[in-house]
Design a protein around this motif. Structure first.
Motif, PDB file in Angstrom:
ATOM      1  N   ASP A  22       0.835  -1.205   0.000  1.00  0.00           N
ATOM      2  CA  ASP A  22       0.000   0.000   0.000  1.00  0.00           C
ATOM      3  C   ASP A  22       0.867   1.251   0.000  1.00  0.00           C
ATOM      4  OD1 ASP A  22      -2.364  -1.380  -0.068  1.00  0.00           O
ATOM      5  OD2 ASP A  22      -2.744  -1.255   2.081  1.00  0.00           O
ATOM      6  N   GLU A  23       1.853   1.205   0.842  1.00  0.00           N
ATOM      7  CA  GLU A  23       2.717   2.378   0.983  1.00  0.00           C
ATOM      8  C   GLU A  23       3.427   2.685  -0.334  1.00  0.00           C
ATOM      9  OE1 GLU A  23       6.358   3.911   3.880  1.00  0.00           O
ATOM     10  OE2 GLU A  23       5.415   1.965   4.193  1.00  0.00           O
ATOM     11  N   LYS A  24       3.905   1.634  -0.967  1.00  0.00           N
ATOM     12  CA  LYS A  24       4.588   1.831  -2.250  1.00  0.00           C
ATOM     13  C   LYS A  24       3.653   2.435  -3.288  1.00  0.00           C
ATOM     14  CE  LYS A  24       8.106  -1.820  -2.055  1.00  0.00           C
ATOM     15  NZ  LYS A  24       8.536  -3.119  -2.618  1.00  0.00           N
ATOM     16  N   ILE A  26       0.805   4.102  -2.812  1.00  0.00           N
ATOM     17  CA  ILE A  26       0.437   5.474  -2.449  1.00  0.00           C
ATOM     18  C   ILE A  26       1.562   6.439  -2.798  1.00  0.00           C
ATOM     19  CG2 ILE A  26      -0.024   7.015  -0.512  1.00  0.00           C
ATOM     20  CD1 ILE A  26      -1.497   4.676   0.826  1.00  0.00           C
ATOM     21  N   LYS A  27       2.735   6.041  -2.418  1.00  0.00           N
ATOM     22  CA  LYS A  27       3.887   6.908  -2.647  1.00  0.00           C
ATOM     23  C   LYS A  27       4.082   7.176  -4.140  1.00  0.00           C
ATOM     24  CE  LYS A  27       8.702   7.415  -1.146  1.00  0.00           C
ATOM     25  NZ  LYS A  27       9.805   6.785  -0.380  1.00  0.00           N
ATOM     26  N   TYR A  28       3.941   6.124  -4.904  1.00  0.00           N
ATOM     27  CA  TYR A  28       4.146   6.296  -6.342  1.00  0.00           C
ATOM     28  C   TYR A  28       3.067   7.178  -6.960  1.00  0.00           C
ATOM     29  CZ  TYR A  28       4.518   5.393 -11.303  1.00  0.00           C
ATOM     30  OH  TYR A  28       4.631   5.559 -12.659  1.00  0.00           O
ATOM     31  N   ILE A  29       1.831   6.870  -6.656  1.00  0.00           N
ATOM     32  CA  ILE A  29       0.740   7.585  -7.316  1.00  0.00           C
ATOM     33  C   ILE A  29       0.663   9.038  -6.863  1.00  0.00           C
ATOM     34  CG2 ILE A  29      -1.775   7.721  -7.539  1.00  0.00           C
ATOM     35  CD1 ILE A  29      -1.857   4.730  -7.696  1.00  0.00           C
ATOM     36  N   THR A  30       0.910   9.259  -5.595  1.00  0.00           N
ATOM     37  CA  THR A  30       0.876  10.645  -5.137  1.00  0.00           C
ATOM     38  C   THR A  30       2.024  11.454  -5.721  1.00  0.00           C
ATOM     39  OG1 THR A  30       2.054   9.970  -3.137  1.00  0.00           O
ATOM     40  CG2 THR A  30      -0.340  10.176  -2.994  1.00  0.00           C
ATOM     41  N   THR A  31       3.072  10.763  -6.078  1.00  0.00           N
ATOM     42  CA  THR A  31       4.220  11.461  -6.659  1.00  0.00           C
ATOM     43  C   THR A  31       4.095  11.637  -8.168  1.00  0.00           C
ATOM     44  OG1 THR A  31       5.630  10.494  -4.945  1.00  0.00           O
ATOM     45  CG2 THR A  31       6.728  11.480  -6.840  1.00  0.00           C
ATOM     46  N   TYR A  32       3.721  10.577  -8.813  1.00  0.00           N
ATOM     47  CA  TYR A  32       3.745  10.597 -10.278  1.00  0.00           C
ATOM     48  C   TYR A  32       2.365  10.489 -10.928  1.00  0.00           C
ATOM     49  CZ  TYR A  32       8.621   9.483  -9.251  1.00  0.00           C
ATOM     50  OH  TYR A  32       9.900   9.492  -8.759  1.00  0.00           O
ATOM     51  N   GLY A  45       7.524  -0.692  -8.105  1.00  0.00           N
ATOM     52  CA  GLY A  45       8.218  -1.787  -7.430  1.00  0.00           C
ATOM     53  C   GLY A  45       7.288  -2.781  -6.783  1.00  0.00           C
ATOM     54  N   LEU A  46       6.193  -3.052  -7.467  1.00  0.00           N
ATOM     55  CA  LEU A  46       5.206  -3.980  -6.912  1.00  0.00           C
ATOM     56  C   LEU A  46       5.097  -5.227  -7.769  1.00  0.00           C
ATOM     57  CD1 LEU A  46       2.487  -1.311  -6.128  1.00  0.00           C
ATOM     58  CD2 LEU A  46       3.639  -2.717  -4.402  1.00  0.00           C
ATOM     59  N   GLN A  47       4.896  -6.332  -7.125  1.00  0.00           N
ATOM     60  CA  GLN A  47       4.696  -7.590  -7.841  1.00  0.00           C
ATOM     61  C   GLN A  47       3.207  -7.830  -8.073  1.00  0.00           C
ATOM     62  OE1 GLN A  47       8.003  -7.813  -8.677  1.00  0.00           O
ATOM     63  NE2 GLN A  47       7.803 -10.026  -8.463  1.00  0.00           N
ATOM     64  N   ARG A  48       2.557  -6.834  -8.588  1.00  0.00           N
ATOM     65  CA  ARG A  48       1.126  -6.923  -8.828  1.00  0.00           C
ATOM     66  C   ARG A  48       0.857  -6.585 -10.282  1.00  0.00           C
ATOM     67  NH1 ARG A  48      -2.379  -8.640  -4.508  1.00  0.00           N
ATOM     68  NH2 ARG A  48      -1.201  -8.323  -2.593  1.00  0.00           N
ATOM     69  N   CYS A  49      -0.319  -6.942 -10.729  1.00  0.00           N
ATOM     70  CA  CYS A  49      -0.682  -6.507 -12.072  1.00  0.00           C
ATOM     71  C   CYS A  49      -1.304  -5.104 -11.981  1.00  0.00           C
ATOM     72  CB  CYS A  49      -1.642  -7.480 -12.741  1.00  0.00           C
ATOM     73  SG  CYS A  49      -3.324  -7.404 -12.146  1.00  0.00           S
ATOM     74  N   GLY A  50      -1.274  -4.428 -13.096  1.00  0.00           N
ATOM     75  CA  GLY A  50      -1.776  -3.056 -13.105  1.00  0.00           C
ATOM     76  C   GLY A  50      -3.229  -2.962 -12.698  1.00  0.00           C
TER      77      GLY A  50
END
Length: 368
Positions: A22-24, A26-32, A45-50
């Motif tokens: 979640d943190e990753k 949130i951090k990514y989306i709030t930034t970019y 840096g997530l092992q998830r699908c889009g």
DNA sequence: AAGGAACCCAACCGCCACCGA
DNA sequence: GTCGGTGGCGGTTGGGTTCCT
């Protein structure tokens, strides 16, 4: 099968999200920003699908989400919208700020549908949600709606015959043209002062709902009739600053006059039946009677629930804190729902004379 | 207290629509 | 017109939690 290409390229994690993930995200989306969702997991840096990232963000991590149980207003609105829209959860959720389609869907399936199945249909609301409470009931729930004809004590003095609420939103925005049912009225809370003649003497009613006589037409015209083309849920910023110490009768008489004056000036909302459009034009034909009831319900259940008529200029319906504190509700004019079948997406409301109002002394959270 | 039933809800699945190549 | 990629939506699932006996 059902997986997007991004999900197939690499081994992706499934199941519940960890706080770190979640943190990753949130951090990514709030930034970019999310940009292309398929690229989000790699970049974040997530092992998830889009798709999973998108869902997690939309349904859980978005900052504007309203968590917690559904209010009575929201529940009533869901029922009503469902009677019009069927299982179009995304459409319904659009009219519930801070709520996701998934949330609405879950709520329907877990709470409302269950009641429907056990009681038949919504055509007799009072059977599904009987008068189970008194004003002092400590466990308010969905059952707290009263049918008007049951004459409970301390009912909100609502009548569809009285111009309880003035409707001033007659925008037809792009959403409407694209098929959305726009139920975002810009609504001042104008309680018909005359109706106070018939209610209890509880002074809190007055304090909660009475338009202040100093709220003059100039102020009204400046703040309410001003149409805001932004996409905010509520654009009206009107406040009745009633002072408790003022003389009741003077205020009452002045308010009656103000109310009557306003009635002469405020344009009415276009009929709901005129506003529901689909891809090829109007696809949902709402009978005039039902339309009137729906409008009344929607109007009464939205911004006017703020006790003093105040609509938060920033949050609008997202005014979570305000919502939590509301103890009076204006619920009326529930038309019946013929949509007990969840698979029905084209149900049409039928008329129902039963009207419901909320006990004002109850809390607003859906469940205790 | 324990075990099963019922419930809740986050997440996934499958499909569709849209868009650009 | 076709195809691949993507976003979006509604239906469904399954694991965790709560309730009930």
């Amino acid at each position: 099968m059902g997986h997007h290409t991004c999900c197939n390229k690499q081994k992706v994690k499934r199941g519940l999200w960890s706080p770190e993930e979640d943190e990753k995200l949130i951090k990514y989306i709030t930034t970019y920003g999310h940009g292309c969702w398929s690229s989000v997991p790699k970049l974040a840096g997530l092992q998830r699908c889009g798709k999973s990232c998108r869902l997690r963000w939309i349904n859980y991590l978005r900052p504007d989400l309203k968590r917690g149980s559904f209010s009575h207003q929201e529940a009533a609105l869901i029922i009503e919208l469902h009677s019009i829209l069927g299982n179009r959860w995304a459409q319904i959720a659009k009219h519930l700020p801070g709520r996701t389609d998934n949330e609405v869907k879950n709520f329907w399936n877990s709470s409302i549908k269950k009641k429907l199945l056990s009681h038949g249909t919504l055509s007799d609301f009072s059977m599904i949600f009987p008068n189970s409470l008194t004003t002092t009931n400590p466990n308010p729930s969905f059952e707290n709606f009263y049918p008007l004809n049951s004459t409970p004590i301390n009912l909100m003095p609502i009548s569809t015959n009285s111009p309880l609420i003035l409707q001033v939103d007659h925008q037809m925005n792009n959403n409407q043209l694209n098929g959305d049912l726009n139920l975002n009225p810009v609504v001042p809370s104008l309680i018909n002062p005359l109706s106070f003649d018939s209610i209890s003497n509880d002074p809190t009613w007055f304090n909660f709902n009475y338009p202040h006589p100093q709220h003059d037409l100039d102020n009204y015209n400046q703040n309410v009739l001003k149409q805001d083309n932004s996409d905010s849920m509520l654009t009206s910023n009107i406040s009745f600053n009633y002072t408790n110490g003022e003389n009741f009768m003077d205020s009452r008489n002045a308010a009656i006059k103000t109310h009557q004056d306003l009635l002469m000036q405020v344009p009415l909302l276009p009929k709901l039946s005129e506003k529901i459009k689909g891809n090829g034009g109007i696809v949902e034909s709402i009978p005039p009677a039902a339309s009137q009831q729906i409008e009344s319900m929607v109007v009464n259940s939205l911004p006017c629930t703020f006790p003093n008529g105040y609509i938060h200029p920033h949050y609008g319906m997202n005014g979570v804190h305000e919502m939590e504190q509301i103890e009076c509700m204006h619920m009326s004019s529930f038309p019946s729902s013929s949509s007990s079948s969840p698979s029905s997406s084209k149900s049409s409301p039928s008329s129902c004379n039963t009207q419901f109002v909320m006990n004002p002394n109850l809390h607003t959270s859906w469940d205790s």
